[in-house]
Write an enzyme that holds these catalytic residues in place. Structure first.
Site, mmCIF file in Angstrom:
data_model
loop_
_atom_site.group_PDB
_atom_site.id
_atom_site.type_symbol
_atom_site.label_atom_id
_atom_site.label_comp_id
_atom_site.label_asym_id
_atom_site.label_seq_id
_atom_site.Cartn_x
_atom_site.Cartn_y
_atom_site.Cartn_z
ATOM 1 N N GLU A 81 0.847 -1.201 0.000
ATOM 2 C CA GLU A 81 0.000 0.000 0.000
ATOM 3 C C GLU A 81 0.874 1.240 0.000
ATOM 4 O OE1 GLU A 81 -2.428 0.808 3.765
ATOM 5 O OE2 GLU A 81 -0.699 2.139 3.694
ATOM 6 N N ASP B 16 -5.568 -3.430 -2.011
ATOM 7 C CA ASP B 16 -5.436 -1.987 -2.270
ATOM 8 C C ASP B 16 -4.018 -1.658 -2.741
ATOM 9 O OD1 ASP B 16 -4.396 -2.540 0.269
ATOM 10 O OD2 ASP B 16 -4.865 -0.521 1.037
#
Lengths: 636, 382
Positions: free
Chosen positions: B91, B147
Site C-alpha cells: 500500500e 489496495d
C-alpha cells in the site's frame, strides 16, 4: 483560492439558524402545533387517525381535504378531539433501553444529532456509556434528519423567506449528488411556507374561495404558530357566508393559543368580521381571568362598546350598543372616573337628543377642570335643550379654551343677535362677542354682528363690521350689508363702487340695486329695522292722498315699539273690512318680523313685491329676513 | 490562460519566507506566508479562478511532495511506515508511486517502482506480497493486499503516460489482470473485491466473505478498466457503492473497516473490531477523489464526521454503539474529511487544515493523497 470564504460565514449562520430552529421546535407548546380544526376531516385514516374527530363534535364545517400531519403529539386532549394516543411508540430501542432513556439525559445527544455533528454525537455516546455502563444509544438519532449537512444553506434561505431559492438549492444539490433527497422536515415546512404565501396573496386580493381552498389543503398552516393564516381564513369564511366556521377559527385561537396580543387581536378582528353579537359574546367569554379578577378581554369589550357609541354619535351606520353595554360602560366611566368615557357617553346622549343625560355626562366630565371638548358638548347640549341663556353664559365662559370653543361662542351669541325670540345679549356679552369675532377673524360672526348693529341703528359701526367680514372672507351678506350701509351713510360713490364690484358676483346685489332704484336717492331707502325706520319716515298710508287716521295711529303705535298692539290694530282693521294701504302692509310685515314670525313677514313682503307696491320696502324686508335666517343655516 | 511567468518563483519564495510578502506591481497578488491567493491574480472569472487554483494547487502539491519524500522515502525507493517499526507495505509503495507520478517526479518514481518490483513482486500470481520488514530484510507475509495491488497498477499506468514509459504500462496491465483473475469474485452480494488472495472467503471466515470497502480505490477503477478490460470494473465499482449504502450501522450509520457479507444482511465482520477506523477513513477520501455522481452521493454520509478546526473529532467510532473511541489524531484524517465536506457541501477547507503536516507516515500520506486529489480533480477545494 478561498473564493468561497463567505460560504463559511453562511454555513455558520445556518448553523445558528438550525440551532435556533431546533430550540424553537422544542419550546413550542404542544397544542400550538395542532392545526385549527376548521376543516376537520370526516374520515379518520392514516395520519388523521391520530386525531380522530370525536363523534359528538360533528361539526357543520366538514370540508374534504387532505389529512393533517400533526407534528407533535400532545398529551392532553384538546376540546374537539378524543384523547389521542400516539399511533406508535417512539421509534427505537427495546423497552429496557427505553426505560433507561427516561433516566438518562439525552438532551445533548439529541441536540448534536439535530446539528448533524457526528463527532460530537459519538463523543456524547462515549460519555454516556461510561457513565451508564450497558446503556445503548437510540438507533433513531438520524432516522428522520436526512443528510442535514446539505440542508444548512437551504434552511438559511428558508429563514429569509426565499422559497424559490430553497427550491433552486435543492435542485443544485441533487445535480451534484444524484439520488439525494431533502429531509421531509424541510420539504414539509417549505410546502407549508409556500402555501402560506399563496394564502396571503389570495387573501390580499380578496379571493376568498382561493383562501379557503388553500387553507383546507394545508391544514398545518392553521396553527398557533401562524395565527395570521387563521385570521385570514376566518375572514374568507365570513365573506363567503360561513360565519359558523369563521367563529370556529377564532374559537380555536382563544382556546389553543397563548400569546396575549394575538388573543386580543383575534377578538378585535372577530368584532369586525362576525355579524352576530351573540357569536362575539361567546368569544369574549373565552377570555382568561387576569390576576386582578377581570377578564383579559374586558378592555376589548369596552373598546367595542366605545366603538359602537362613537360611531352612533358620529352618525355612522353600524351595530348598535345594547342598553346593557351602555350601562356597563357608564358604570366604568363613573367608577374609574374616566373622563374620556364620560364625554363619549355625553356625545352619544347628545346625538340621541337625550339632553338630560348629555348635560349630566358633560358636567361630570368638566368637574376636574375645563376641557375644550367637554365644554363644547355642554354648550351645544344646553342650546339643544333650549337653555339658551345658560348656553350663552357657558359659551362665553369657555370661549378661551380653544378655537372651536370660540367659534361655538360666536355661533351661539350671534344666533341670539339675529333671532328676535332670543334673549337679548347683555352689553358685556356683546363686547365679549365682538372681541371673540375679532380674535377668530370670523367672517360669519362679523356680518351677523354687523346686522345687529345696523338694526340697532349704528350704521357706521355696522359698516365697519361688514368691511371686516368681507375682508376676512368675501360673502354675500357682507356685500349687501356694505351696499346698504353705504347708501344710508350717503356714500354714493362707495355705493356705486360696491354695486359694480359685487353685482356680477352676487345676483341679489343686482336685484337689490334695481329695487332701490339705483341712483333714485337715499330718500327711497328705508331702514330695514322698522321701528327706527318709521321714526324718520312716517308711513304714508293714504290711498287717495288724504290721511288715514287709523293707519296713522297704527304706524305711530309701531314706532313706539308696541308691536303686539300694532298687530292687534292691524287685525282689527282687517276684521272691519277696511282696505289696507300698501304702506300699512309694510308696517304689518315689520311687525310680524319683530314678533319672530319671519315666514309671515316674508309672505307679506313677497306679496307687495308681486304687486309692485312699496317695492323698495318689500325688497329690504325680504333681504333682511334672509340675512336673519342665516344663523339658522349655520346651525345646520 | 492565467499562468504568469513569475508565479512559480513567487510561490517558491513564499514557501521559504516566514513573513507576508507584497508583490511589487498591482497585477501581482497579496500572499500569505505559505499560500498564494491565486484567485486574486486572475481577472477572468470563475474559469480563470479555477485554472489558477489548479495551477497553484499543483505547485503546492509538488512542493509538499518533496518534503514528504524527504521524510518517508528512502534513497533506494522504500516508503517507511514510521509508526509500525519502519516496515514497508505494498500500500505504501503504491501510494509513493502514485504521489511521485502525480508530482512528475520520474526519478523517484523509478526508484520506488524498482524497489517495489524487486522486493514485493515475489508471488507467482503477479500480485504483490504486502509486507516487508527491514529488521529481517525480507517479506514477512507473502499474502497480498488488494489496495496495494490496485495502487501500484494505477500509479504505473499514470507514470506510463506522464513519463512515456510503455514498460510501466506493461507492468500495470499484468498487475491489473492479476487483480481481476484472483481478487474479483462473484458472491451472493454481487461482484466483490477480496481484500487478499488468501483468508477472506466464506471458507476462511465463518461470516465470510469479508471485504474491506476502503480497498475499493474508486478513483482508480476507470484506469483499471482500461488496463484489464476483461473484468467488469464498472460493476465492481457500482457494487462497492451499493455495499457501502447497505453497511451503515448503529446510530451514526457508519460502515466498519471490515464488512462481512455471509449473513442475511451485511454486518461488521466478527473477527475484526467493529470500528469505523483507520481503514474506513479512506472511503470518503476515495469517494471525493472519484467524484462520479454516485460516489458523491455516497459521500454525504461522511461529511459530518468532522466539521472543521473548532469541531470535535474526528474519532475512531464503534459502529454498533456509535461511541467515540480514540481520536483520529492527524492532519491527514482531518484534511481527508474536510475534502469530503468541500466536495459535498462546497464548504471551503480551512487554511490551517491544508497547511498542517504530520510526522507519521499514514496520516501524512492521507494528507498527500488529499492534496493530490485536489490538484488533479478538485482545485475548487484549494
Amino acid at each position: 483560492m478561498f473564493l468561497k470564504r463567505p460560504l463559511l460565514v453562511t454555513a455558520m449562520l445556518a448553523l445558528a439558524v438550525t440551532a435556533i430552529r431546533s430550540q424553537a421546535a422544542n419550546s413550542d407548546e404542544a397544542p400550538s402545533q395542532r392545526p385549527a380544526p376548521i376543516f376537520a376531516d370526516a374520515s379518520a385514516d392514516g395520519a388523521a387517525a391520530q386525531f380522530k374527530v370525536a363523534p359528538s363534535a360533528a361539526s357543520p364545517f366538514d370540508l374534504p381535504a387532505s389529512a393533517p400531519r400533526p407534528a407533535v403529539q400532545a398529551n392532553t386532549a384538546p376540546w374537539q378531539f378524543s384523547a389521542p394516543k400516539p399511533a406508535a411508540d417512539a421509534p427505537g430501542g427495546d423497552p429496557a433501553s427505553k426505560s433507561r432513556e427516561g433516566e438518562i439525559d439525552l438532551t445533548a445527544l439529541r441536540y448534536f444529532a439535530g446539528q448533524g455533528d457526528l463527532a460530537r454525537v459519538a463523543a456524547e455516546i462515549k460519555r454516556l456509556r461510561e457513565k451508564h455502563p450497558g446503556w445503548e444509544p437510540p438507533q433513531d438519532l438520524f432516522a428522520q434528519s436526512g443528510d442535514s449537512a446539505f440542508e444548512k444553506p437551504l434552511w438559511d434561505l428558508f429563514a429569509q423567506h426565499d422559497y424559490d431559492g430553497v427550491r433552486a438549492g435543492i435542485e443544485a444539490i441533487q445535480d451534484k449528488n444524484p439520488g439525494w433527497q431533502p429531509s421531509s422536515d424541510l420539504t414539509d415546512k417549505l410546502a407549508l411556507a409556500e402555501a402560506n404565501d399563496k394564502l396571503v396573496k389570495a387573501s390580499d386580493a380578496q379571493q376568498w374561495g382561493d383562501v379557503i381552498d388553500i387553507a383546507a389543503g394545508n391544514k398545518m398552516l392553521l396553527t398557533c404558530a401562524d395565527v395570521d393564516a387563521i385570521w385570514r381564513t376566518a375572514e374568507a369564511l365570513a365573506h363567503t357566508d360561513d360565519e359558523p366556521r369563521a367563529l370556529e377559527a377564532y374559537r380555536y385561537i382563544l382556546t389553543s393559543c397563548a400569546k396575549r396580543e394575538e388573543r386580543l387581536a383575534t377578538v378585535q378582528k372577530a368584532s369586525q368580521i362576525l355579524k352576530s353579537p351573540e357569536d362575539l359574546d361567546a368569544l369574549l367569554r373565552l377570555g382568561r381571568r387576569l390576576p386582578n379578577g377581570t377578564s383579559e378581554f374586558e378592555s376589548v369589550r369596552f373598546d367595542l362598546i366605545r366603538q359602537k357609541l362613537g360611531d352612533a354619535a358620529a352618525g355612522k351606520a353600524g351595530p348598535e350598543a345594547s342598553q346593557a353595554e351602555i350601562d356597563a360602560l357608564a358604570a366604568h366611566a363613573r367608577n374609574a372616573n374616566d373622563r374620556g368615557d364620560q364625554q363619549l357617553l355625553g356625545w352619544f346622549a347628545y346625538s340621541r337628543k337625550d339632553f338630560v343625560q348629555a348635560e349630566n355626562w358633560f358636567t361630570l366630565a368638566l368637574q376636574p377642570g375645563p376641557d375644550p371638548k367637554a365644554a363644547e358638548g355642554l354648550v351645544l347640549t344646553l342650546r339643544g335643550a333650549g337653555k339658551i341663556a345658560d348656553a350663552q353664559r357657558l359659551a362665553v365662559q369657555y370661549a378661551g379654551l380653544g378655537p372651536l370653543n370660540r367659534k361655538l361662542m360666536i355661533e351661539v351669541l350671534t344666533t341670539a343677535l339675529s333671532d328676535p325670540a332670543a334673549t337679548p345679549l347683555s352689553p358685556d356679552d356683546l363686547v365679549t362677542l365682538s372681541q371673540a369675532i375679532d380674535l377668530a377673524k370670523s367672517s360669519e360672526g362679523a356680518q351677523l354682528y354687523a346686522w345687529h348693529l345696523y338694526n340697532a341703528n349704528d350704521v357706521a359701526g355696522a359698516a365697519d363690521w361688514f368691511r371686516k367680514s368681507a375682508d376676512w372672507q368675501q360673502n354675500e351678506a357682507a356685500a349687501i350689508g356694505l351696499i346698504v350701509t353705504a347708501k344710508r351713510l350717503h356714500n354714493m360713490r362707495d355705493y356705486a363702487d360696491l354695486v359694480a364690484k359685487y353685482r356680477d358676483v352676487y345676483p341679489k346685489v343686482a336685484a337689490l340695486d334695481a329695487a332701490m332704484g339705483g341712483a333714485r336717492g337715499i330718500a327711497a331707502l328705508r331702514a330695514p329695522a322698522p321701528a327706527q325706520a318709521q321714526t324718520n319716515s312716517p308711513v304714508r298710508v293714504g290711498a287717495g292722498g288724504g290721511w288715514d287716521k287709523n293707519a296713522d295711529a297704527i304706524a305711530k303705535t309701531m314706532q313706539a315699539g308696541k308691536v303686539d298692539q300694532a298687530l292687534a290694530m292691524l287685525e282689527e282693521r282687517r276684521s272691519k273690512g277696511l282696505a289696507e294701504p300698501s304702506g300699512l302692509t309694510v308696517v304689518r310685515g315689520w311687525a310680524l318680523y319683530q314678533k319672530g314670525d319671519w315666514e309671515g313677514a316674508k309672505q307679506v313682503f313677497a306679496g307687495l313685491q308681486a304687486k309692485q307696491q312699496q317695492v323698495e320696502d318689500a325688497e329690504f324686508g325680504l333681504a333682511t329676513i334672509e340675512h336673519a335666517e342665516l344663523p339658522a343655516a349655520m346651525r345646520r | 490562460m492565467i499562468v504568469r511567468s513569475g508565479l512559480a518563483g513567487l510561490f517558491v519564495a513564499m514557501c521559504l519566507q516566514a513573513s507576508p510578502t507584497r508583490a511589487g506591481t498591482e497585477t501581482q497578488a497579496w500572499v500569505t506566508p505559505q499560500r498564494p491567493l491565486a484567485s486574486d491574480a486572475s481577472s477572468s472569472g470563475d474559469q480563470g479562478d479555477r485554472e489558477a487554483n489548479a495551477q497553484v494547487a499543483r505547485m503546492w502539491f509538488k512542493a509538499e511532495w518533496q518534503i514528504y519524500a524527504s521524510t518517508f522515502v528512502t534513497a533506494d525507493g522504500r516508503i517507511v511506515d514510521n509508526a509500525n517499526g519502519n516496515v514497508s507495505h505494498s500500500e505504501g509503495q503504491g501510494y509513493g508511486m502514485l504521489l511521485a507520478a502525480l508530482a512528475d517526479d520520474s526519478e523517484r518514481f523509478e526508484k520506488i517502482w524498482q524497489w517495489t518490483e524487486g522486493h514485493m513482486m515475489v508471488r507467482p500470481d503477479h500480485l504483490l506480497s504486502w509486507r516487508w520488514d527491514p529488521q529481517k530484510g525480507a517479506i514477512t507475509d507473502p499474502n497480498n493486499a488488494s489496495d496495494g495491488d490496485i495502487l501500484v497498477a494505477w500509479a504505473l499506468a499514470k507514470a506510463a503516460q506522464r513519463f512515456n514509459r510503455p514498460d510501466y504500462r506493461a507492468s500495470a496491465v499484468v498487475i491489473a489482470g492479476a487483480i481481476g483473475a484472483t481478487l474479483i469474485k462473484t458472491s451472493d452480494r454481487g461482484l466483490i473485491l477480496l481484500p487478499a488472495a488468501q483468508g477472506f472467503t466464506h471458507e476462511d471466515q465463518s461470516d465470510g466473505p469479508v471485504v474491506n470497502l476502503s480497498y475499493w480505490v474508486f478513483p482508480a477503477f476507470s484506469t483499471l478498466k482500461d488496463l484489464a478490460p476483461a473484468y467488469d470494473w464498472e460493476a465492481l465499482h457500482a457494487n462497492g457503492l451499493k455495499l457501502l449504502s447497505l453497511s451503515r450501522f448503529g446510530p451514526l450509520r457508519l460502515p466498519p473497516d471490515w464488512l462481512a457479507l455471509g449473513g442475511q444482511t451485511p454486518a461488521p465482520a466478527e473477527k475484526f473490531p467493529s470500528q469505523f477506523g483507520y481503514n474506513a477513513i479512506r472511503i470518503p477520501l476515495y469517494l471525493a477523489w472519484d467524484s462520479t455522481p454516485p460516489a458523491r452521493h455516497a459521500l454525504s454520509g461522511f461529511v459530518n464526521l468532522w466539521r472543521g478546526p473548532r469541531s470535535a473529532g474526528p474519532y475512531v467510532i464503534d459502529v454498533n454503539s456509535g461511541s467515540a473511541e480514540q481520536v483520529l489524531d492527524g492532519a491527514g484524517y482531518r484534511l481527508a474529511l474536510a475534502l469530503a465536506r468541500c466536495v459535498s457541501l462546497d464548504s471551503p477547507i480551512d487554511e490551517q487544515v491544508i497547511k498542517s503536516r504530520d510526522p507519521l507516515y499514514y496520516p501524512d500520506t492521507l494528507r498527500m493523497l488529499s492534496l493530490a486529489a485536489i490538484q488533479e480533480r478538485l482545485p475548487q477545494c484549494f
